[in-house]
Design a protein around this motif. Structure first.
Motif, PDB file in Angstrom:
ATOM      1  N   LEU A 266      -0.340  18.106  -4.932  1.00 42.76           N
ATOM      2  CA  LEU A 266      -0.716  18.224  -4.167  1.00 42.76           C
ATOM      3  C   LEU A 266      -0.785  17.934  -2.873  1.00 42.76           C
ATOM      4  O   LEU A 266       0.097  17.585  -1.523  1.00 42.76           O
ATOM      5  CB  LEU A 266      -1.885  19.500  -4.078  1.00 42.76           C
ATOM      6  CG  LEU A 266      -0.635  20.898  -3.527  1.00 42.76           C
ATOM      7  CD1 LEU A 266       0.714  21.662  -4.234  1.00 42.76           C
ATOM      8  CD2 LEU A 266      -1.577  22.444  -3.066  1.00 42.76           C
ATOM      9  N   LEU A 267      -1.415  16.511  -2.684  1.00 45.75           N
ATOM     10  CA  LEU A 267      -2.401  16.120  -1.670  1.00 45.75           C
ATOM     11  C   LEU A 267      -1.351  14.948  -1.069  1.00 45.75           C
ATOM     12  O   LEU A 267      -0.445  14.960  -0.093  1.00 45.75           O
ATOM     13  CB  LEU A 267      -3.711  15.460  -1.670  1.00 45.75           C
ATOM     14  CG  LEU A 267      -4.775  16.100  -1.281  1.00 45.75           C
ATOM     15  CD1 LEU A 267      -6.463  15.418  -1.456  1.00 45.75           C
ATOM     16  CD2 LEU A 267      -5.311  16.733  -0.582  1.00 45.75           C
ATOM     17  N   VAL A 268      -0.855  14.207  -2.166  1.00 43.72           N
ATOM     18  CA  VAL A 268       0.564  13.732  -3.239  1.00 43.72           C
ATOM     19  C   VAL A 268       1.613  14.372  -1.678  1.00 43.72           C
ATOM     20  O   VAL A 268       2.058  13.916  -1.073  1.00 43.72           O
ATOM     21  CB  VAL A 268       0.421  12.367  -3.072  1.00 43.72           C
ATOM     22  CG1 VAL A 268       1.486  11.761  -4.499  1.00 43.72           C
ATOM     23  CG2 VAL A 268      -1.277  12.283  -3.789  1.00 43.72           C
ATOM     24  N   ALA A 322      -8.208   9.362  -1.231  1.00 42.59           N
ATOM     25  CA  ALA A 322      -8.761   8.431   0.131  1.00 42.59           C
ATOM     26  C   ALA A 322      -7.279   7.545   0.613  1.00 42.59           C
ATOM     27  O   ALA A 322      -7.131   7.922   1.469  1.00 42.59           O
ATOM     28  CB  ALA A 322     -10.538   8.188  -0.012  1.00 42.59           C
ATOM     29  N   LEU A 323      -7.263   7.637  -0.726  1.00 41.49           N
ATOM     30  CA  LEU A 323      -5.491   6.464  -0.702  1.00 41.49           C
ATOM     31  C   LEU A 323      -4.876   7.566   0.444  1.00 41.49           C
ATOM     32  O   LEU A 323      -3.894   7.742   0.643  1.00 41.49           O
ATOM     33  CB  LEU A 323      -5.649   6.122  -1.738  1.00 41.49           C
ATOM     34  CG  LEU A 323      -5.956   5.295  -2.355  1.00 41.49           C
ATOM     35  CD1 LEU A 323      -5.222   5.082  -4.009  1.00 41.49           C
ATOM     36  CD2 LEU A 323      -5.131   3.607  -1.409  1.00 41.49           C
ATOM     37  N   ALA A 335      -2.084   5.384  -4.704  1.00 48.21           N
ATOM     38  CA  ALA A 335      -2.668   6.533  -5.335  1.00 48.21           C
ATOM     39  C   ALA A 335      -1.729   8.046  -6.940  1.00 48.21           C
ATOM     40  O   ALA A 335      -2.192   7.766  -7.535  1.00 48.21           O
ATOM     41  CB  ALA A 335      -2.498   7.588  -4.070  1.00 48.21           C
ATOM     42  N   ILE A 336      -0.626   6.902  -6.517  1.00 48.12           N
ATOM     43  CA  ILE A 336       0.808   7.656  -7.978  1.00 48.12           C
ATOM     44  C   ILE A 336       0.101   6.605  -8.472  1.00 48.12           C
ATOM     45  O   ILE A 336       0.252   7.065 -10.209  1.00 48.12           O
ATOM     46  CB  ILE A 336       2.103   7.435  -7.696  1.00 48.12           C
ATOM     47  CG1 ILE A 336       2.399   8.084  -6.111  1.00 48.12           C
ATOM     48  CG2 ILE A 336       2.942   7.341  -8.101  1.00 48.12           C
ATOM     49  CD1 ILE A 336       3.677   8.517  -5.569  1.00 48.12           C
ATOM     50  N   PHE A 337      -0.101   5.385  -8.561  1.00 46.49           N
ATOM     51  CA  PHE A 337      -0.437   4.338  -9.860  1.00 46.49           C
ATOM     52  C   PHE A 337      -1.372   4.581 -10.722  1.00 46.49           C
ATOM     53  O   PHE A 337      -2.021   4.355 -11.807  1.00 46.49           O
ATOM     54  CB  PHE A 337      -0.573   2.693  -9.199  1.00 46.49           C
ATOM     55  CG  PHE A 337      -0.594   1.597  -9.948  1.00 46.49           C
ATOM     56  CD1 PHE A 337       0.132   1.505 -11.436  1.00 46.49           C
ATOM     57  CD2 PHE A 337      -0.434   0.452  -9.682  1.00 46.49           C
ATOM     58  CE1 PHE A 337       0.052   0.996 -12.551  1.00 46.49           C
ATOM     59  CE2 PHE A 337      -0.593  -0.455 -10.846  1.00 46.49           C
ATOM     60  CZ  PHE A 337      -0.145  -0.428 -11.926  1.00 46.49           C
ATOM     61  N   SER A 400      -4.569  -0.642 -10.212  1.00 44.58           N
ATOM     62  CA  SER A 400      -4.253  -0.006  -9.253  1.00 44.58           C
ATOM     63  C   SER A 400      -5.868   0.104  -8.191  1.00 44.58           C
ATOM     64  O   SER A 400      -5.927  -0.012  -6.968  1.00 44.58           O
ATOM     65  CB  SER A 400      -4.217   1.021  -9.580  1.00 44.58           C
ATOM     66  OG  SER A 400      -5.348   1.175 -10.266  1.00 44.58           O
ATOM     67  N   LYS A 401      -6.279  -0.401  -8.397  1.00 51.50           N
ATOM     68  CA  LYS A 401      -8.062  -1.055  -7.288  1.00 51.50           C
ATOM     69  C   LYS A 401      -7.553  -1.911  -6.520  1.00 51.50           C
ATOM     70  O   LYS A 401      -8.221  -1.745  -5.479  1.00 51.50           O
ATOM     71  CB  LYS A 401      -9.515  -1.213  -8.457  1.00 51.50           C
ATOM     72  CG  LYS A 401     -10.314  -1.369  -7.545  1.00 51.50           C
ATOM     73  CD  LYS A 401     -11.611  -1.402  -8.718  1.00 51.50           C
ATOM     74  CE  LYS A 401     -12.516   0.149  -8.449  1.00 51.50           C
ATOM     75  NZ  LYS A 401     -13.685   0.258  -9.260  1.00 51.50           N
ATOM     76  N   GLU A 402      -7.525  -2.814  -7.299  1.00 49.51           N
ATOM     77  CA  GLU A 402      -6.957  -3.843  -6.078  1.00 49.51           C
ATOM     78  C   GLU A 402      -5.452  -2.906  -5.219  1.00 49.51           C
ATOM     79  O   GLU A 402      -6.416  -3.586  -4.193  1.00 49.51           O
ATOM     80  CB  GLU A 402      -6.085  -4.921  -6.946  1.00 49.51           C
ATOM     81  CG  GLU A 402      -7.356  -6.162  -7.654  1.00 49.51           C
ATOM     82  CD  GLU A 402      -7.942  -7.022  -7.003  1.00 49.51           C
ATOM     83  OE1 GLU A 402      -7.769  -7.459  -6.268  1.00 49.51           O
ATOM     84  OE2 GLU A 402      -8.874  -6.275  -6.842  1.00 49.51           O
ATOM     85  N   LEU A 403      -4.856  -2.759  -5.186  1.00 51.84           N
ATOM     86  CA  LEU A 403      -4.527  -2.213  -4.679  1.00 51.84           C
ATOM     87  C   LEU A 403      -5.123  -1.552  -3.446  1.00 51.84           C
ATOM     88  O   LEU A 403      -4.713  -1.013  -2.253  1.00 51.84           O
ATOM     89  CB  LEU A 403      -2.948  -0.865  -4.598  1.00 51.84           C
ATOM     90  CG  LEU A 403      -1.358  -2.370  -5.758  1.00 51.84           C
ATOM     91  CD1 LEU A 403      -0.917  -1.097  -6.307  1.00 51.84           C
ATOM     92  CD2 LEU A 403      -1.122  -2.687  -4.573  1.00 51.84           C
TER      93      LEU A 403
END
Lengths: 975, 115
Positions: A266-268, A322-323, A335-337, A400-403
């Protein structure tokens, strides 16, 4: 979109939305023990859904949006609309893949457990609801599915409802997520009002208007509460660890790909509508970072495997939140990743935790250790998955953490929160490394655990297969991101943010840059943290030092306890009473005061009083009637029989009054009902306690004061009623609806007795409702009497009926009983007479029905229950059922001829010998009324009459219980 | 006539109200019966008192509504009579059940210590 391909895709979409629910419906028909088939069916359903999704893949990757719109309540803006774009497609596929693996896993994990078809049915319904959230193209529909996930998760978490932890966890989850759901509903309603539509497509375009609207703050707050409760963000996070009481497959499903991800979805999804403002950034990113840190800290200190994973989930959800708060292109892509990556590694870790629990019998990390030696394959899988969780390179979690780290460094809006993002991110990452290490080290390494409830070994191969596949995905995505998930992620990001987004290349190597350095720092700190604290943690309490006392769960429990138990009880004990009398007194007083208040100053008599010439006979009649009423009131305590007789007297006078003032129907009915009521009360007298001596304290002062007060209330009320009645009766008659009934009764109802025509024709629907009530009361009486323990009787059976001199029974009231028996056919004729003349002359179904009931009643009075039921089969419940069916059938019959429900038709038919007979469909309806009244009345009377039989039977049974336990009493014919 | 009937309604209602405030279930049941008489008569009298003109119509021809008693309150009261019989029966059963369960006929299910 009228081309055939689009049609096909629309049908695929409809099928996709319905498939899980259809599967669940199928599962409910399976027997309890059909575990294999249940797992198979649900697996096949998930597979079929995946197939449907694959069928849409082609048009999704070319950025099409598939929609289906079916109008439902267009005036309210409600339509059944489904909508799939890249983001939804990716998410739905993720749900179905994880779901399929969970089903395989559960098929083995839950083997031998009870109620498996139910379990899989719930799981499928939950999947359907989750998918419904994703697919909804209408916001109201979205909220409905949102609530459905709350409900289904309640049932799933509490699936083992024998355990208190499961019940509590389920309830907490429901209370929190459902209250969040209410907030979300309000937010959605406001959004719909501001945007002018509840269609998602329209709302997604209405972002600027909503953000400019004065209600933006309220909308955002409500919306975020909804999303945060579902996604377990601080301070609503504590339901998630409590939900760990669920069966492990459920935890693995709910806390990886579904439930908690619904809030993130929902947030995204709504970022383009609500996001991008400073308020959004502070609320969403702030809470997200806080949750991420708190979750990671607590996870490090938990001893329960699933507890660690639960808090780790909270932490990762915080990261994604947070993303979403940052909301830049890179952030949304990340976030999606991470939604996908987290789902994959967390599902596999939960499954591993389940395997360990399954094989060792415990989930306490302090008791486990050295399992790598006995279960090396599971151990390897766990190590890889935890590494993904910690963000080790060449695994999906790393990317994803790197992103994420890159975004915290690269993105700026110049606020203090923005400046501190990288530092918080590193702290949380370090903690995440530490708890991942703890998970692996304490379970798989060190000395082999002893004294485990079970001796551990590798699990069944098929229980491990899903984990293997998930870990394989971790590695594949980690090594070849651009080839595997890259296109889908980009399609999803385009679907969220807009079509003109540049292609975002996910690569494993970006050179030595800030994110990589931050990662390395996090690894170093994490390893240091774990190696220095490992002993301390294992010896410490369940939770971080100091913080473990401050727990949301406790606070919540306190609030719930006070809010739903202590305070309401206190309020109830102060404001209410169990006692009937004060309540009735209050009712009477309130009615009196309201009447007095509204009539004060407004009460006046008509200018010219309408007066009917007084008759001494009538006055004398009511002198007796009034005396009877007062006498009944006076004697009801100590002389019940006398009171009953006087009550009957008042009733007869009432009946005469009806006759006097041109209401023959009422007079007839009142008289007949009077007979039945008196008989009923006479039957009831038998079970009331003796009251010969005065009750203690009855003559004392408090009792006298009480009676005086009640007398005062009664007299005042009586005078008030008299005044109102007199004021209205003396007003001139004004034209009203009754005139229309009088003028049209014969003309359109086909009957000359207007009261009857009103009942069975003009207002037949009301009568239908009323006889339904009568049927319900009859059944209630019957059901209650079958359940109740018969009261002890106040008087013994008369000598003539007692067993010793049974032969004298034949002569008992011989002449009256013979007459009463002979009355039976005569009463039937009278009843028929009442019935047939009803439409034109006083009588009708009610009167006829009560007469018929009296005919039955007389038989019971004249002889006894056994005698009657040996000769006469009375089936009151059948009478009632047939009556209701006839009445309803008559009403429905008018549909066949194209008229509204209960339209009556009237005509005269000529019968040989008898001549013209009024025949109206209303007469058939009246037949239904008749049958029902007979059934209900007889049912009540016989049920009460049988009470004495039951009492006698119970007495005998108690006596004979010791002698002959097997002797069964014959059941009465009538029930 | 109006005065007599309104007085009668008042007496019935007062007796009924006094009885439903009493503590014994039999008193309450008799009170409810009396109250239902009062209420039925009250509703009935809202159509005004019309002696000797029951709402039975001639077959065909012009109908002057002012010549007949108002049928609507009568129809209402007819159903009310039957329903009040049903509630009386239900209450009687609850009374019997109460007595069987608690051994007392006090409306609260226990002999009170006060009031």
């Amino acid at each position: 979109m009228d081309n055939p391909a689009a049609m096909v895709e629309q049908n695929l979409l409809l099928l996709l939305a319905l498939a899980p629910f259809a599967g669940a419906l199928l599962l409910t028909t399976l027997p309890r023990q059909a575990e294999q088939r249940a797992a198979l069916f649900s697996g096949l359903t998930m597979l079929a859904s995946l197939g449907l999704l694959a069928g849409m893949a082609k048009s999704i990757t070319s950025d099409n949006v598939l929609t289906v719109d079916i109008d439902w309540i267009p005036t309210l803006g409600l339509s059944l609309s489904l909508r799939v774009d890249g983001f939804v497609w990716l998410f739905a596929t993720l749900v179905m893949i994880i779901g399929l693996l969970i089903v395989v896993y559960a098929g083995f994990y839950m083997k031998g457990k009870d109620r498996l078809p139910r379990f899989f049915g719930l799981l499928l319904t939950f999947t359907g609801a989750m998918q419904g959230i994703l697919l909804s193209g209408n916001l109201i529909m979205l909220v409905v599915f949102w609530e459905l996930t709350s409900l289904m998760s309640f049932l799933l978490i509490g699936f083992w409802h024998g355990s208190a932890a499961a019940r509590d966890g389920a309830r907490t989850a429901l209370v929190l997520t459902a209250s969040g759901g209410v907030c979300l509903l309000f937010a959605i309603l406001l959004i719909g009002q501001v945007a002018g539509s509840y269609q998602l497509d329209a709302v997604l375009k209405a972002g600027p208007e909503i953000q400019a609207h004065p209600y933006y703050g309220i909308i955002l707050a409500l919306f975020l509460i909804g999303a945060f409760t579902k996604s377990a963000q601080v301070p609503f996070h504590f339901w998630l660890p409590g939900a760990m009481a669920a069966p492990t497959p459920v935890s693995a499903f709910l806390h990886s790909a579904t439930m908690v991800k619904a809030g993130i979805f929902l947030l995204v999804r709504f970022f383009p509508v609500l996001g991008g403002t400073e308020l959004w950034f502070f609320a969403v990113t702030g809470i997200g970072m806080l949750t991420m840190t708190v979750g990671a800290v607590v996870a490090l200190f938990r001893h329960d495997l699933k507890g660690l994973l639960a808090y780790s989930t909270i932490s990762h959800l915080g990261l994604i939140t947070a993303l979403a708060g940052i909301g830049s292109t890179g952030a949304i892509t990340a976030a999606i990743f991470h939604i996908c990556n987290h789902a994959v590694f967390k599902a596999s870790l939960f499954m591993v935790a389940g395997i360990i629990d399954h094989e060792t019998g415990t989930r306490d990390m302090r008791r486990l250790g050295g399992l790598f030696r006995v279960m090396p394959i599971t151990g390897l899988l766990a190590i890889v998955a935890s590494a993904a969780m910690a963000g080790v390179p060449l695994l999906n979690g790393f990317l994803s953490k790197e992103l994420f780290l890159a975004e915290t460094v690269a993105w700026h809006n110049g606020t203090w929160l923005d400046d501190s993002l990288p530092y918080i991110a590193v702290v949380a990452s370090a903690l995440s490394v530490a708890y991942s290490l703890r998970f692996v080290m304490s379970v798989f390494f060190g000395p082999l655990a002893r004294d485990l409830p079970k001796s551990p070994q590798e699990p069944a191969a098929w229980m491990r297969r899903p984990v293997e596949l998930l870990v394989l995905i971790c590695v594949l995505v980690g090594v070849l991101p651009a080839l595997t998930l890259g296109p889908s992620i980009n399609a999803a990001a385009r679907a969220v943010l807009g079509d003109d987004l540049p292609y975002y290349d996910i690569a494993i190597w970006h050179g030595v840059n800030a994110p990589l350095l931050l990662s390395l720092v996090a690894f170093g700190v994490g390893i240091l943290l774990y190696s220095s604290m490992a002993r301390g943690i294992a010896a410490g309490p369940e939770g971080p030092p100091l913080l473990h006392r401050l727990r949301g769960q406790k606070l919540y429990d306190q609030i719930m306890l006070r809010g739903t138990w202590i305070w309401p009880r206190r309020a109830l004990s102060r404001l209410s009473t169990d006692s009937l009398q004060p309540q009735l007194r209050l009712v009477v007083l309130v009615a009196f005061i309201v009447a007095l208040g509204s009539l004060w100053h407004n009460f006046h008599l008509a200018e010219t009083l309408r007066q009917t010439a007084p008759s001494p006979g009538f006055a004398l009649m009511w002198l007796i009637g009034g005396a009877c009423a007062i006498g009944a009131a006076w004697q009801a305590k100590y002389h019940r029989f006398a009171a009953l007789v006087m009550l009957g007297g008042a009733g007869v006078v009432t009946c005469l009054t009806f006759a006097w003032f041109s209401a023959p129907d009422l007079a007839v009915t009142q008289l007949l009902v009077e007979i039945i009521t008196t008989t009923l009360l006479l039957l009831g007298l038998r079970w009331l306690p003796n009251r010969r001596e005065e009750i203690l304290r009855d003559t004392l002062m408090p009792a006298r004061v009480r009676r005086a007060r009640d007398l005062f209330i009664a007299v005042c009320s009586g005078m008030g009623i008299t005044a109102i009645a007199y004021a209205i009766m003396t007003r001139p008659r004004i034209p009203n609806v009754g005139d229309w009934f009088l003028a049209n009764a014969y003309h359109s109802g086909g009957g000359t007795n207007v009261v009857n025509v009103i009942l069975v024709d003009f207002r037949a629907f009301d009568t239908f409702g009323e006889i339904t009530v009568l049927a319900i009361v009859g059944l209630t009486v019957y059901a209650l009497l079958r359940r109740f323990r018969p009261a002890s009787e106040s008087i013994d059976a008369p000598e003539q009926q007692s067993g010793n001199i049974a032969n004298r029974l034949d002569d008992y009231l011989f002449v009256p009983s013979t007459i009463m028996i002979w009355m039976f056919p005569i009463l039937i004729v009278v009843s028929a007479y009442f019935f047939f003349r009803g439409h034109d002359l006083p009588g009708g179904g009610f009167a006829a029905g009560v007469t018929m009931a009296i005919a039955f009643l007389l038989q019971y009075l004249a002889t006894n229950v056994k005698w009657v039921e040996a000769r006469l089969t009375v089936l009151p419940i059948h009478w009632m059922g047939i009556g209701l069916l006839i009445a309803a059938g008559t009403g429905i019959g008018s549909w066949i001829f194209g008229f509204p429900f209960m339209t009556a038709h009237a005509r005269y038919v000529t019968l040989p010998l008898i001549g013209d007979v009024p025949f109206a469909t209303a007469l058939i309806f009246d037949l239904g009324v008749f049958a029902l009244v007979v059934g209900a009345t007889v049912l009540m009377l016989i049920a009460i009459a049988h009470q004495s039989l039951r009492a006698a039977r119970m007495r005998e049974q108690e006596e004979e219980a010791s002698k002959d336990a097997n002797k069964k009493k014959e059941t009465p014919v009538w029930n | 006539m109006e005065l007599i009937l309104s007085g009668a309604v008042g007496v019935l209602a007062a007796s009924g109200i006094w009885l439903i405030l009493r503590p014994r279930s039999f008193q309450v049941i008799v009170g409810l019966c009396l109250l239902s008489y009062a209420v039925n008569l009250f509703i009935f009298s809202m159509g005004r008192l019309t002696p000797g003109a029951p709402p039975i119509m001639p077959k065909g021809g012009f109908v002057d509504p002012t010549l007949y008693a108002d049928p609507v309150p009568q129809a209402l009261v007819l159903t009310a009579i039957v329903i009040s019989f049903a509630t009386t029966a239900l209450f009687l059963v609850v009374l019997i059940g109460l007595r069987g369960l608690t051994g007392t006929d006090h409306v609260n299910g226990k002999e009170k210590s006060e009031a």
